[in-house]
Write a protein that holds these residues in place. Structure first.
Motif, PDB file in Angstrom:
ATOM      1  N   ARG A 184       0.834  -1.189   0.000  1.00 28.72           N
ATOM      2  CA  ARG A 184       0.000   0.000   0.000  1.00 28.72           C
ATOM      3  C   ARG A 184       0.873   1.245   0.000  1.00 28.72           C
ATOM      4  NH1 ARG A 184      -1.356   3.066   4.522  1.00 28.72           N
ATOM      5  NH2 ARG A 184      -0.185   2.529   6.416  1.00 28.72           N
ATOM      6  N   LEU A 185       0.292   2.323  -0.478  1.00 29.56           N
ATOM      7  CA  LEU A 185       0.957   3.621  -0.461  1.00 29.56           C
ATOM      8  C   LEU A 185       0.586   4.324   0.833  1.00 29.56           C
ATOM      9  CD1 LEU A 185       0.239   4.575  -4.167  1.00 29.56           C
ATOM     10  CD2 LEU A 185       2.413   3.820  -3.205  1.00 29.56           C
ATOM     11  N   THR A 186       1.578   4.804   1.568  1.00 25.47           N
ATOM     12  CA  THR A 186       1.335   5.371   2.897  1.00 25.47           C
ATOM     13  C   THR A 186       0.935   6.834   2.854  1.00 25.47           C
ATOM     14  OG1 THR A 186       3.680   5.914   3.164  1.00 25.47           O
ATOM     15  CG2 THR A 186       2.945   3.748   3.944  1.00 25.47           C
ATOM     16  N   ARG A 187       1.046   7.492   1.698  1.00 28.61           N
ATOM     17  CA  ARG A 187       0.590   8.872   1.559  1.00 28.61           C
ATOM     18  C   ARG A 187       0.191   9.112   0.113  1.00 28.61           C
ATOM     19  NH1 ARG A 187       4.580  13.062  -0.175  1.00 28.61           N
ATOM     20  NH2 ARG A 187       6.290  11.877  -1.128  1.00 28.61           N
ATOM     21  N   HIS A 188      -0.370  10.282  -0.149  1.00 30.13           N
ATOM     22  CA  HIS A 188      -0.812  10.649  -1.495  1.00 30.13           C
ATOM     23  C   HIS A 188       0.045  11.818  -1.965  1.00 30.13           C
ATOM     24  CE1 HIS A 188      -3.056  11.711  -4.989  1.00 30.13           C
ATOM     25  NE2 HIS A 188      -4.132  10.999  -4.675  1.00 30.13           N
ATOM     26  N   PRO A 189       1.153  11.541  -2.651  1.00 26.37           N
ATOM     27  CA  PRO A 189       2.009  12.630  -3.141  1.00 26.37           C
ATOM     28  C   PRO A 189       1.274  13.519  -4.140  1.00 26.37           C
ATOM     29  CG  PRO A 189       3.187  10.551  -3.146  1.00 26.37           C
ATOM     30  CD  PRO A 189       1.752  10.221  -2.895  1.00 26.37           C
ATOM     31  N   ALA A 190       1.782  14.721  -4.309  1.00 25.64           N
ATOM     32  CA  ALA A 190       1.121  15.707  -5.160  1.00 25.64           C
ATOM     33  C   ALA A 190       1.146  15.322  -6.631  1.00 25.64           C
ATOM     34  CB  ALA A 190       1.779  17.077  -4.971  1.00 25.64           C
ATOM     35  N   SER A 191       2.172  14.589  -7.059  1.00 22.25           N
ATOM     36  CA  SER A 191       2.275  14.218  -8.472  1.00 22.25           C
ATOM     37  C   SER A 191       3.035  12.909  -8.607  1.00 22.25           C
ATOM     38  CB  SER A 191       2.982  15.315  -9.277  1.00 22.25           C
ATOM     39  OG  SER A 191       4.386  15.237  -9.101  1.00 22.25           O
ATOM     40  N   ILE A 192       3.083  12.397  -9.821  1.00 19.87           N
ATOM     41  CA  ILE A 192       3.796  11.148 -10.096  1.00 19.87           C
ATOM     42  C   ILE A 192       5.296  11.312  -9.848  1.00 19.87           C
ATOM     43  CG2 ILE A 192       4.229  11.620 -12.551  1.00 19.87           C
ATOM     44  CD1 ILE A 192       3.121   8.216 -11.048  1.00 19.87           C
ATOM     45  N   ASP A 193       5.768  12.537  -9.772  1.00 24.25           N
ATOM     46  CA  ASP A 193       7.195  12.805  -9.588  1.00 24.25           C
ATOM     47  C   ASP A 193       7.602  12.868  -8.121  1.00 24.25           C
ATOM     48  OD1 ASP A 193       7.692  13.202 -12.428  1.00 24.25           O
ATOM     49  OD2 ASP A 193       6.577  15.074 -12.205  1.00 24.25           O
ATOM     50  N   ASP A 194       6.656  12.777  -7.206  1.00 23.17           N
ATOM     51  CA  ASP A 194       6.949  13.054  -5.799  1.00 23.17           C
ATOM     52  C   ASP A 194       6.995  11.822  -4.905  1.00 23.17           C
ATOM     53  OD1 ASP A 194       7.114  15.809  -6.270  1.00 23.17           O
ATOM     54  OD2 ASP A 194       4.938  16.032  -6.119  1.00 23.17           O
ATOM     55  N   TYR A 195       6.950  10.637  -5.479  1.00 27.25           N
ATOM     56  CA  TYR A 195       7.008   9.423  -4.660  1.00 27.25           C
ATOM     57  C   TYR A 195       8.440   9.143  -4.225  1.00 27.25           C
ATOM     58  CZ  TYR A 195       2.203   8.411  -6.042  1.00 27.25           C
ATOM     59  OH  TYR A 195       0.854   8.476  -6.234  1.00 27.25           O
ATOM     60  N   ARG A 196       8.561   8.529  -3.066  1.00 27.53           N
ATOM     61  CA  ARG A 196       9.860   8.075  -2.565  1.00 27.53           C
ATOM     62  C   ARG A 196       9.687   6.695  -1.941  1.00 27.53           C
ATOM     63  NH1 ARG A 196       8.522  12.687   0.952  1.00 27.53           N
ATOM     64  NH2 ARG A 196       7.971  11.892   3.035  1.00 27.53           N
ATOM     65  N   ILE A 197      10.789   6.024  -1.692  1.00 31.21           N
ATOM     66  CA  ILE A 197      10.728   4.630  -1.263  1.00 31.21           C
ATOM     67  C   ILE A 197       9.952   4.484   0.047  1.00 31.21           C
ATOM     68  CG2 ILE A 197      12.969   4.770  -0.086  1.00 31.21           C
ATOM     69  CD1 ILE A 197      11.429   1.706  -1.925  1.00 31.21           C
ATOM     70  N   GLU A 198       9.975   5.499   0.897  1.00 33.40           N
ATOM     71  CA  GLU A 198       9.279   5.415   2.185  1.00 33.40           C
ATOM     72  C   GLU A 198       7.761   5.390   2.023  1.00 33.40           C
ATOM     73  OE1 GLU A 198      13.292   6.961   2.580  1.00 33.40           O
ATOM     74  OE2 GLU A 198      11.577   7.753   1.430  1.00 33.40           O
ATOM     75  N   ASP A 199       7.273   5.701   0.826  1.00 32.30           N
ATOM     76  CA  ASP A 199       5.822   5.727   0.600  1.00 32.30           C
ATOM     77  C   ASP A 199       5.227   4.339   0.370  1.00 32.30           C
ATOM     78  OD1 ASP A 199       5.880   8.512   0.751  1.00 32.30           O
ATOM     79  OD2 ASP A 199       6.234   8.724  -1.405  1.00 32.30           O
ATOM     80  N   PHE A 200       6.068   3.312   0.280  1.00 32.62           N
ATOM     81  CA  PHE A 200       5.600   1.966  -0.051  1.00 32.62           C
ATOM     82  C   PHE A 200       5.741   1.056   1.164  1.00 32.62           C
ATOM     83  CE2 PHE A 200       6.968   4.112  -3.818  1.00 32.62           C
ATOM     84  CZ  PHE A 200       5.993   3.822  -4.746  1.00 32.62           C
ATOM     85  N   GLU A 201       4.629   0.464   1.542  1.00 26.43           N
ATOM     86  CA  GLU A 201       4.623  -0.448   2.689  1.00 26.43           C
ATOM     87  C   GLU A 201       4.186  -1.829   2.230  1.00 26.43           C
ATOM     88  OE1 GLU A 201       3.085   0.223   7.058  1.00 26.43           O
ATOM     89  OE2 GLU A 201       1.411  -0.423   5.795  1.00 26.43           O
ATOM     90  N   VAL A 202       5.022  -2.818   2.481  1.00 25.06           N
ATOM     91  CA  VAL A 202       4.716  -4.205   2.140  1.00 25.06           C
ATOM     92  C   VAL A 202       4.509  -4.985   3.433  1.00 25.06           C
ATOM     93  CG1 VAL A 202       5.677  -6.350   1.183  1.00 25.06           C
ATOM     94  CG2 VAL A 202       5.869  -4.208  -0.098  1.00 25.06           C
ATOM     95  N   VAL A 203       3.390  -5.710   3.497  1.00 27.19           N
ATOM     96  CA  VAL A 203       3.026  -6.470   4.694  1.00 27.19           C
ATOM     97  C   VAL A 203       2.827  -7.933   4.311  1.00 27.19           C
ATOM     98  CG1 VAL A 203       1.310  -6.774   6.526  1.00 27.19           C
ATOM     99  CG2 VAL A 203       1.936  -4.467   5.765  1.00 27.19           C
ATOM    100  N   GLY A 204       3.368  -8.830   5.116  1.00 30.29           N
ATOM    101  CA  GLY A 204       3.116 -10.253   4.933  1.00 30.29           C
ATOM    102  C   GLY A 204       4.025 -10.939   3.932  1.00 30.29           C
TER     103      GLY A 204
END
Length: 302
Positions: A269-289
């Protein structure tokens, strides 16, 4: 609780088995040799939150996500990856450096010099106009630049019924300048009546043991980001392979992987909603299980 035989990872394991058992043995570009089949298709449903991070060997999913984020920056120099401890693109510039200079430098020393020496990185860390350049700055015959990703996001928002929502990297005029011509070369998107975003990825060439798992993660990650940016839900990832192969020096490792029973796919899941496709960073991705079997090593054929 055991897994049913329709676990989606079995598609991949059966493909590996078919390639080993029925593949055409070929002498390839690298000289290592492969067993190869032509024209294969796998489908992964992402609508329930699960993503196809292969479980029969450990996949370093953060590396695959970092690579995808790097593509989205339009970057083409391995220094940006090495700064994030991503080494999966070092083999090709290292081989070029060794061939050009005759110096038998180790990979670790080469990478350290790329990171520490601006001039060296500019000369020897450059991959040429690979994925990111074509995705974000495709130059046409009139010299105009085209940002295929920005156009895709805008079309997903404004005209999701379009049949022209795609981007690709096979720029014929630039191929001879690339360290490696694009393998995962065409991504096409489709939005269904339930507001789900589907992706069809065509890959002209795929190293099934080392490369495929990274491609599945990268394409899934991009689908999640695009869906979020367009206000859609994740749907299905459809992967189509042209020449799908196993290198002969990976045969034992592949048989070991085939012998393992898949475990449940994790969720991402994505942990936040960045303003644009250019604003994602690795910390925004959470993998569980994610509880995979141990990693299996194999050397890259360059």
């Amino acid at each position: 609780m055991g897994l049913q035989v329709d676990h989606p990872e079995y598609q991949f394991l059966r493909l590996l088995e078919r390639v080993l058992d029925k593949g055409d043995e070929r002498l390839d570009r690298t000289g290592v040799g492969t067993k190869s089949l032509f024209g294969e298709l796998l489908r992964f449903d992402l609508s329930g939150g699960q993503v196809p991070i292969i479980t029969t060997k450990r996949v370093y999913w953060k590396t695959a996500v970092k690579e995808m984020l790097w593509f989205l920056t339009g970057g083409t120099n391995i220094r940006d990856l090495l700064d994030q401890n991503v080494r999966i693109w070092s083999d090709w510039p290292l081989a070029r450096y060794r061939q050009a200079t005759g110096e038998d430098i180790s990979q670790s020393d080469f990478e350290a010099r790329i990171v520490s020496d601006d001039e060296f990185a500019s000369q020897w860390g450059e991959l040429g106009p690979v994925y990111g350049k074509q995705w974000r700055r495709w130059v046409d015959a009139q010299g105009r630049e085209h940002d295929q990703i920005a156009t895709l996001v805008e079309t997903l928002r404004s005209n999701p019924a379009s049949r022209r929502m795609l981007f690709h990297a096979w720029n014929v005029s630039d191929l001879d300048q690339m360290a490696l011509p694009p393998c995962h070369m065409v991504y096409q998107y489709h939005v269904n009546s339930r507001g789900e975003l589907n992706c069809l990825l065509f890959q002209r060439s795929c190293d099934l043991f080392l490369g495929a798992a990274f491609n599945y993660v990268g394409a899934s990650t991009l689908l999640l980001m695009l869906a979020q940016q367009a206000g859609l839900k994740p749907g299905e990832l459809v992967w189509v392979g042209g020449d799908v192969h196993v290198y002969l020096n990976h045969a034992d490792q592949v048989r070991e992987q085939i012998s393992r029973q898949p475990r449940p796919f994790p969720t991402m899941r994505l942990t936040r909603h960045p303003a644009s496709i250019d604003d994602y960073r690795i910390e925004d991705f959470e993998v569980v299980g994610y509880e995979p079997h141990p990693a299996i090593h194999g050397d890259v054929a360059v």
